[in-house]
Design a protein around this motif. Sequence first.
Motif, short mmCIF file in Angstrom:
data_model
loop_
_atom_site.label_atom_id
_atom_site.label_comp_id
_atom_site.label_asym_id
_atom_site.label_seq_id
_atom_site.Cartn_x
_atom_site.Cartn_y
_atom_site.Cartn_z
N LYS A 1 41.41 51.37 56.02
CA LYS A 1 41.30 49.97 56.40
C LYS A 1 40.14 49.72 57.35
O LYS A 1 39.60 48.63 57.40
CB LYS A 1 42.60 49.50 57.04
CG LYS A 1 43.77 49.57 56.09
CD LYS A 1 45.05 49.19 56.76
CE LYS A 1 46.19 49.34 55.77
NZ LYS A 1 47.50 49.24 56.38
N ASP A 2 39.81 50.73 58.14
CA ASP A 2 38.70 50.64 59.07
C ASP A 2 38.09 52.04 59.20
O ASP A 2 38.49 52.96 58.49
CB ASP A 2 39.13 50.07 60.42
CG ASP A 2 40.28 50.86 61.05
OD1 ASP A 2 40.68 51.90 60.50
OD2 ASP A 2 40.77 50.43 62.10
N LEU A 3 37.13 52.18 60.08
CA LEU A 3 36.45 53.46 60.21
C LEU A 3 37.39 54.57 60.65
O LEU A 3 37.35 55.68 60.14
CB LEU A 3 35.28 53.34 61.20
CG LEU A 3 34.43 54.59 61.39
CD1 LEU A 3 33.83 55.04 60.07
CD2 LEU A 3 33.35 54.35 62.41
N ARG A 4 38.28 54.26 61.59
CA ARG A 4 39.21 55.27 62.10
C ARG A 4 40.14 55.79 61.00
O ARG A 4 40.33 56.99 60.84
CB ARG A 4 40.02 54.69 63.25
CG ARG A 4 40.93 55.68 63.91
CD ARG A 4 41.63 55.03 65.13
NE ARG A 4 42.75 55.80 65.53
CZ ARG A 4 43.99 55.68 65.01
NH1 ARG A 4 44.20 54.80 64.07
NH2 ARG A 4 44.96 56.44 65.44
N THR A 5 40.72 54.89 60.22
CA THR A 5 41.63 55.32 59.16
C THR A 5 40.86 55.98 58.01
O THR A 5 41.41 56.84 57.34
CB THR A 5 42.47 54.14 58.64
OG1 THR A 5 41.60 53.09 58.19
CG2 THR A 5 43.42 53.64 59.71
N ALA A 6 39.61 55.58 57.82
CA ALA A 6 38.80 56.24 56.79
C ALA A 6 38.53 57.69 57.17
O ALA A 6 38.58 58.59 56.32
CB ALA A 6 37.48 55.49 56.60
N VAL A 7 38.26 57.95 58.45
CA VAL A 7 38.04 59.32 58.91
C VAL A 7 39.34 60.10 58.81
O VAL A 7 39.35 61.26 58.39
CB VAL A 7 37.48 59.33 60.35
CG1 VAL A 7 37.48 60.73 60.93
CG2 VAL A 7 36.07 58.76 60.36
#
Length: 67
Positions: free
Chosen positions: A12-18
């Motif tokens: 959903k955002d950069l943190r969850t993508a990582v």
Amino acid sequence: MHYASLRWPDSKDLRTAVMRLVCQLTDLMHDAEHSTNYDMNICWDDNEVERIRRLIWKYEEEQKLGG
């Protein structure tokens, strides 16, 4: 690998993508080590397993620093 992907977080955002990338790489490393040890049809090079392991460590470290 498909069943493992059901428990990966949605991007959903950069943190969850990582976080999703770390999960994918961890499962890929597990599959590579399992194939190296038990599957005679697929041969993973030690360098390839080590490359995946370094990617996991890199993204896990960035995940700890970022959030």
